[in-house]
Enzyme design. Structure first.
Site, PDB file in Angstrom:
ATOM      1  N   LYS A 128       0.675  -1.369  -0.071  1.00 55.58           N
ATOM      2  CA  LYS A 128       0.071  -0.049   0.113  1.00 55.58           C
ATOM      3  C   LYS A 128       0.855   1.156  -0.151  1.00 55.58           C
ATOM      4  CE  LYS A 128      -0.507  -0.457   4.924  1.00 55.58           C
ATOM      5  NZ  LYS A 128      -1.331  -0.837   6.178  1.00 55.58           N
ATOM      6  N   TYR A 185      13.767  30.539  10.678  1.00 55.57           N
ATOM      7  CA  TYR A 185      12.668  31.473  10.961  1.00 55.57           C
ATOM      8  C   TYR A 185      12.416  31.576  12.528  1.00 55.57           C
ATOM      9  CZ  TYR A 185      10.868  30.892   6.136  1.00 55.57           C
ATOM     10  OH  TYR A 185      10.623  31.047   4.806  1.00 55.57           O
TER      11      TYR A 185
HETATM   12  C1  LIG Z   1      -0.484  -1.894   6.887  1.00 54.56           C
HETATM   13  C2  LIG Z   1      -1.198  -3.236   7.474  1.00 54.56           C
HETATM   14  C3  LIG Z   1      -0.227  -4.285   7.427  1.00 54.56           C
HETATM   15  C4  LIG Z   1       1.080  -4.322   7.210  1.00 54.56           C
HETATM   16  O1  LIG Z   1       1.634  -3.701   8.497  1.00 54.56           O
HETATM   17  P1  LIG Z   1       3.360  -3.647   8.816  1.00 54.56           P
HETATM   18  O2  LIG Z   1       3.440  -3.168  10.039  1.00 54.56           O
HETATM   19  O3  LIG Z   1       3.903  -2.540   7.677  1.00 54.56           O
HETATM   20  O4  LIG Z   1       4.095  -4.849   8.435  1.00 54.56           O
HETATM   21  C5  LIG Z   1      -0.848  -5.479   7.735  1.00 54.56           C
HETATM   22  N1  LIG Z   1      -2.271  -5.482   7.644  1.00 54.56           N
HETATM   23  C6  LIG Z   1      -3.204  -4.658   7.809  1.00 54.56           C
HETATM   24  C7  LIG Z   1      -4.406  -4.745   7.956  1.00 54.56           C
HETATM   25  C8  LIG Z   1      -2.389  -3.243   7.316  1.00 54.56           C
HETATM   26  O5  LIG Z   1      -3.173  -2.070   7.508  1.00 54.56           O
END
Ligand SMILES: *Cc1c(COP(=O)(O)O)cnc(C)c1O
Length: 381
Positions: A48, A268
């Site tokens: 993702k 800043y």
């Molecule tokens: C993002 C996600 C993962 C992967 O998690 P990691 O900690 O990056 O290994 C697995 N399952 C679900 C439901 C997620 O949202």
């Protein structure tokens, strides 16, 4: 690139000031190590958010070549991209089934991770209407209280066995809340709840562990593991080392090094003043590149840092949109000059360290690295 002035420069477009180097061989090696750890459970890859910011277009084929046959994404749009890169893979979409999306799922052969009774009913209706039996996963809630059917809804589903004539249920999954802390009793409680909820549903392969959950031991592997962050070289568990190696380095260029007199402020709002005659390096990365502004540093507080040749140089003053200012007074003269590359992520500053220094986690650092960085891929056949 660390400690070296010219390396890689020839391959970069002129004017490049930020580089993310992604080792596709190490990505594949990390997947193989995790897959071997959990065997005979299958190991998927979570890709993702454009493979955690590293570029699905290169990471998905590298993982598929390594043997990964199942991918998870969050959004349907991400699944469309992954389908083009992995024509034969199984693809699950964690967002589930948004209204009207059934046909698109069917077109790209992706599987929604159903998270509510409404979604289950909608997919069953689509199956009836089209004379198909669409494949899907079911997300049940074991205690995270984010997505996933609560227990009462799982029980009511168990009263409707006829539904599974219309949906090809391929996976029952849940997600852990505290798997980064191996000794948290919530892990065992969630496992128990998950097994109980599974027992109410048709016998189906199960998935519970993300990267951190994989370090909790074989009871958590189930049939399919879902690592993301660890594949990209992150260390997700606060309590155990995950047997993966870094995949990513991030460097940004020094635009200038300037001398600052005692008492002068930098950046800043003047939140940092030189307590001694100082040399300040101006580096071409800022919050628009995903470097958190929360890593800014006032006097007496060291937050963000970069490294030159393995030595940390602390951020001073505010991190701005395009620039970071760091104190290089203590470096050997000559080890930080205009045109040099500062390590933002690498052997000296891990993702976790960068996260900690900005009051966040390595995941957020990784996934927010912006489009102005040039992504360079090494390995991957
Ligand atoms: C993002 C996600 C993962 C992967 O998690 P990691 O900690 O990056 O290994 C697995 N399952 C679900 C439901 C997620 O949202």
């Amino acid at each position: 690139m660390v400690g070296s002035r010219q390396q890689h420069d020839a391959a970069l477009p002129p004017g490049t000031t930020g580089v993310i180097r992604i080792d596709l061989d190490q990505l594949a090696a990390n997947w193989r190590v995790l897959a071997a750890l959990g065997r005979p459970a299958e190991c998927a890859a979570v890709v993702k958010a454009d493979a955690y910011g590293l570029g699905a277009i290169r990471c998905v084929p590298a993982l598929a070549t390594a043997g990964c046959a199942t991918f998870f994404v969050a959004r349907l749009g991400e699944a469309i991209e992954v389908r083009a890169l992995a024509p034969d893979a199984v693809i699950y979409v964690l967002d589930g089934l948004l209204p009207g999306a059934e046909q698109e799922y069917s077109r790209i052969r992706a599987r929604p991770v159903l998270s509510s009774l409404e979604e289950v009913q909608a997919l069953a209706a689509f199956g009836r209407a089209t004379g198909t039996r669409p494949a899907a996963a079911l997300h049940v809630c074991s205690g995270l209280n984010r997505l996933g059917l609560p227990k009462a809804d799982v029980l009511s589903l168990s009263q409707e066995p006829g539904l599974w004539a219309q949906i090809d249920l391929q996976l029952i999954m849940s997600h852990l809340a505290s798997a980064d802390a191996a000794d948290d009793p919530k892990n065992a409680q969630q496992l128990e709840t998950f097994q109980l909820l599974r027992s109410k549903l048709p016998v189906t392969p199960a998935s519970l562990a993300a990267s951190d959950g994989m370090m909790l031991g074989p009871a958590f592997y189930c049939d399919l593991m879902r690592p993301g962050y660890a594949l990209y070289g992150g260390q997700p568990s606060g309590s155990q080392r995950t047997p993966v190696e870094p995949v990513v380095t991030v460097h940004a260029r020094v635009l200038q090094v300037r001398d600052v007199a005692v008492g002068a402020s930098v950046g800043y709002s003047g939140i940092w003043n030189a307590a001694r005659p100082s040399r300040i390096a101006i580096i071409a990365a800022g919050y628009a590149d995903g470097i958190p502004r929360s890593g800014s540093a006032s006097n007496g507080c060291e937050n963000g840092a970069v490294a030159f040749g393995g030595i940390l140089s602390p951020v001073v003053g505010r991190i701005s949109m395009d620039l970071i200012t760091v104190d290089v007074t203590d470096l050997e003269p000559g080890s930080c000059q205009s045109g040099d590359w500062a390590e933002l992520i690498g052997p000296t500053i891990t993702l976790e360290e960068a996260g900690r220094r900005a009051g966040t986690i390595g995941y957020e650092i990784l996934t927010r690295l912006g489009p102005r960085f040039q992504r360079i891929y090494v390995g991957g056949g």
